[in-house]
Design an enzyme around this catalytic site. Structure first.
Site, PDB file in Angstrom:
ATOM      1  N   GLU A 119       0.792  -1.168   0.009  1.00 26.68           N
ATOM      2  CA  GLU A 119       0.044   0.077   0.020  1.00 26.68           C
ATOM      3  C   GLU A 119       0.945   1.285  -0.241  1.00 26.68           C
ATOM      4  OE1 GLU A 119      -3.992  -0.500   1.984  1.00 26.68           O
ATOM      5  OE2 GLU A 119      -2.613  -1.550   3.380  1.00 26.68           O
ATOM      6  N   GLU A 139      -3.584  -9.998   3.861  1.00 20.46           N
ATOM      7  CA  GLU A 139      -4.896  -9.539   4.732  1.00 20.46           C
ATOM      8  C   GLU A 139      -5.959 -10.943   4.654  1.00 20.46           C
ATOM      9  OE1 GLU A 139      -3.171  -7.595   2.654  1.00 20.46           O
ATOM     10  OE2 GLU A 139      -2.736  -5.819   3.481  1.00 20.46           O
TER      11      GLU A 139
HETATM   12  C1  1HE Z   1       6.128  -8.775  12.216  1.00 25.01           C
HETATM   13  C2  1HE Z   1       5.575  -8.615  11.014  1.00 25.01           C
HETATM   14  C3  1HE Z   1       4.483  -7.816  10.794  1.00 25.01           C
HETATM   15  C4  1HE Z   1       7.459  -9.749  10.680  1.00 25.01           C
HETATM   16  N1  1HE Z   1       4.123  -7.571  12.250  1.00 25.01           N
HETATM   17  N2  1HE Z   1       6.025  -8.306  13.307  1.00 25.01           N
HETATM   18  N3  1HE Z   1       1.782  -8.937   7.150  1.00 25.01           N
HETATM   19  C5  1HE Z   1       2.096  -9.853   7.170  1.00 25.01           C
HETATM   20  O1  1HE Z   1       1.112 -10.766   7.343  1.00 25.01           O
HETATM   21  C6  1HE Z   1       3.538 -10.108   6.758  1.00 25.01           C
HETATM   22  C7  1HE Z   1       3.852 -11.182   8.052  1.00 25.01           C
HETATM   23  N4  1HE Z   1       5.264 -11.292   7.959  1.00 25.01           N
HETATM   24  C8  1HE Z   1       5.772 -12.420   7.156  1.00 25.01           C
HETATM   25  O2  1HE Z   1       5.027 -13.110   6.473  1.00 25.01           O
HETATM   26  C9  1HE Z   1       7.476 -12.603   7.469  1.00 25.01           C
HETATM   27  O3  1HE Z   1       7.913 -12.150   8.423  1.00 25.01           O
HETATM   28  C10 1HE Z   1       8.200 -11.919   6.096  1.00 25.01           C
HETATM   29  C11 1HE Z   1       7.717 -12.967   4.776  1.00 25.01           C
HETATM   30  C12 1HE Z   1       7.789 -10.595   5.727  1.00 25.01           C
HETATM   31  C13 1HE Z   1       9.655 -12.244   6.471  1.00 25.01           C
HETATM   32  O4  1HE Z   1      10.001 -13.550   6.684  1.00 25.01           O
HETATM   33  P1  1HE Z   1      11.330 -13.710   7.587  1.00 25.01           P
HETATM   34  O5  1HE Z   1      11.419 -15.066   7.713  1.00 25.01           O
HETATM   35  O6  1HE Z   1      12.426 -12.881   6.909  1.00 25.01           O
HETATM   36  O7  1HE Z   1      11.072 -13.171   8.989  1.00 25.01           O
HETATM   37  P2  1HE Z   1      10.132 -13.462  10.283  1.00 25.01           P
HETATM   38  O8  1HE Z   1      11.215 -14.481  10.902  1.00 25.01           O
HETATM   39  O9  1HE Z   1       9.024 -14.151   9.995  1.00 25.01           O
HETATM   40  O10 1HE Z   1      10.100 -12.431  11.266  1.00 25.01           O
HETATM   41  C14 1HE Z   1      11.153 -11.698  11.879  1.00 25.01           C
HETATM   42  C15 1HE Z   1      10.645 -10.773  13.165  1.00 25.01           C
HETATM   43  O11 1HE Z   1       9.888  -9.756  12.613  1.00 25.01           O
HETATM   44  C16 1HE Z   1       9.588 -11.674  13.686  1.00 25.01           C
HETATM   45  O12 1HE Z   1       9.680 -11.108  15.029  1.00 25.01           O
HETATM   46  P3  1HE Z   1      10.596 -11.794  16.247  1.00 25.01           P
HETATM   47  O13 1HE Z   1      10.592 -10.842  17.551  1.00 25.01           O
HETATM   48  O14 1HE Z   1      10.238 -13.119  16.353  1.00 25.01           O
HETATM   49  O15 1HE Z   1      11.989 -11.544  15.875  1.00 25.01           O
HETATM   50  C17 1HE Z   1       8.391 -11.398  13.277  1.00 25.01           C
HETATM   51  O16 1HE Z   1       7.435 -11.510  14.268  1.00 25.01           O
HETATM   52  C18 1HE Z   1       8.379  -9.937  13.023  1.00 25.01           C
HETATM   53  N5  1HE Z   1       7.422  -9.599  11.999  1.00 25.01           N
HETATM   54  N6  1HE Z   1       6.692  -9.451   9.901  1.00 25.01           N
HETATM   55  C19 1HE Z   1       4.628  -7.571  13.247  1.00 25.01           C
HETATM   56  N7  1HE Z   1       3.858  -7.674   9.772  1.00 25.01           N
HETATM   57  C20 1HE Z   1      -3.355  -0.793   7.217  1.00 25.01           C
HETATM   58  S1  1HE Z   1      -3.941  -2.087   7.026  1.00 25.01           S
HETATM   59  C21 1HE Z   1      -2.676  -3.127   6.299  1.00 25.01           C
HETATM   60  C22 1HE Z   1      -2.866  -4.593   6.704  1.00 25.01           C
HETATM   61  C23 1HE Z   1      -1.406  -5.594   6.313  1.00 25.01           C
HETATM   62  O17 1HE Z   1      -0.312  -4.945   6.159  1.00 25.01           O
HETATM   63  S2  1HE Z   1      -1.700  -7.012   6.676  1.00 25.01           S
HETATM   64  C24 1HE Z   1      -0.214  -7.632   6.303  1.00 25.01           C
HETATM   65  C25 1HE Z   1       0.586  -7.877   7.343  1.00 25.01           C
END
Ligand code: 1HE
Length: 265
Positions: A119, A139
């Site tokens: 976005e 989402e």
């Molecule tokens: C996060 C987030 C996040 C990572 N919010 N903490 N977005 C999503 O649904 C995408 C969610 N994220 C993922 O699918 C993956 O993290 C990635 C593909 C982006 C990257 O994977 P990777 O293996 O490099 O990293 P990871 O091990 O999954 O994440 C590393 C850390 O980042 C981990 O935290 P930690 O404390 O365990 O180290 C994750 O929890 C954190 N992290 N993504 C919070 N999104 C206004 S409306 C908009 C609506 C949306 O955007 S919905 C889509 C949300």
């Protein structure tokens, strides 16, 4: 103006610097994959409403291996309906300042460009994608809906049908697919995005300010108008731009063989 830190008070998740006429805004939260929490979104709005004079373009980039993982899912705590609307409107205000702010914005994409990451990228004016880039709208699988203007901007880039497919099936598009369908207009090798983005931003910053204004503010609105109104607004914008001293100087330079020629790339 040489390289410098930009004196805008931003949260730790954002970092701003200046290189000549280009301001660079880094989403600097790589440990959370540049997920956007409220503080970051408020900081983004502040940055784009505080761009100092002398800046002609912004480069938006993400630190680490990913551009942005979208909404910080930690903040999806219990919100009532009214609070949910206010949260979405916070994102709308911030991203509106990107699209309809002071200067054009070039986004450099790599790794995950997902959810709110797509976005914010869609609010920029030019997108450069490295080959590592992938696009998704998870989402659907999270039981939520886009809230950062995605329903308005993303269909204008890729069409309603493709966005529906992304949201309903969780489909991911590659950098090459994103380039073919018009999300990015430049596709570069990994590690080359920043340099390409800077080159484009510097070029944009050298345009006549009124041309950049017209492209940012008039063009997308004219494209939404009925054709008759669109033609009238175009004629007015065209005339205003031509009458500006900057246009006169540039046309004179070309006619006197001092201005740049169009070159094949
Ligand atoms: C996060 C987030 C996040 C990572 N919010 N903490 N977005 C999503 O649904 C995408 C969610 N994220 C993922 O699918 C993956 O993290 C990635 C593909 C982006 C990257 O994977 P990777 O293996 O490099 O990293 P990871 O091990 O999954 O994440 C590393 C850390 O980042 C981990 O935290 P930690 O404390 O365990 O180290 C994750 O929890 C954190 N992290 N993504 C919070 N999104 C206004 S409306 C908009 C609506 C949306 O955007 S919905 C889509 C949300």
């Amino acid at each position: 103006m040489a390289d410098a830190r930009l004196l805008i008070d931003l949260p730790a998740s954002l970092r701003a610097e200046q290189r000549d006429k280009v301001a660079i805004l880094w989403i600097a939260r790589p440990q959370k994959r540049n997920a956007l929490d409220d503080e970051s979104v408020i900081g983004i709005e502040k940055f784009f409403t505080s761009i100092p004079d002398g800046i002609g373009a912004v480069l938006l980039a993400g630190e680490g291996d990913h551009f942005s993982a979208g909404l910080d899912l930690n903040e999806l705590e219990e919100r009532n309906i009214q609070e949910g609307i206010a949260h979405s409107e916070l994102w709308h205000r911030a991203f509106h300042q990107i699209q309809f702010g002071k200067v054009p914005v070039v986004a450099v994409l790599h790794g995950a460009v997902v959810g709110g990451g797509l976005e914010i990228a869609a609010a920029a004016h030019v997108r450069v994608a490295e080959r590592s880039t992938y696009y998704a709208l998870p989402e659907g699988s999270r039981g939520i809906y886009v809230g950062g203007g995605g329903s308005v901007r993303i269909p204008r880039l890729i069409g309603v049908a493709r966005m529906m497919d992304m949201m309903l099936t969780g489909r991911t598009y590659s950098a090459e697919e994103g380039q073919a369908m018009g999300i990015s207009t430049y596709l570069v090798d990994n590690g080359k995005g920043f340099a390409k983005g800077m080159e484009l931003a510097a070029q944009i910053a050298d345009n006549a300010p009124l041309t950049n204004f017209a492209v940012m503010h008039a063009l997308p609105r004219i494209a939404e108008m009925d054709p008759q109104a669109g033609h009238t607004v175009e004629a007015l914008m065209c005339s205003i731009a031509q009458a500006d001293g900057e246009a006169k100087a540039r046309l004179k330079a070309f006619l006197e063989k001092r201005g740049p020629k169009v070159t094949r790339t």
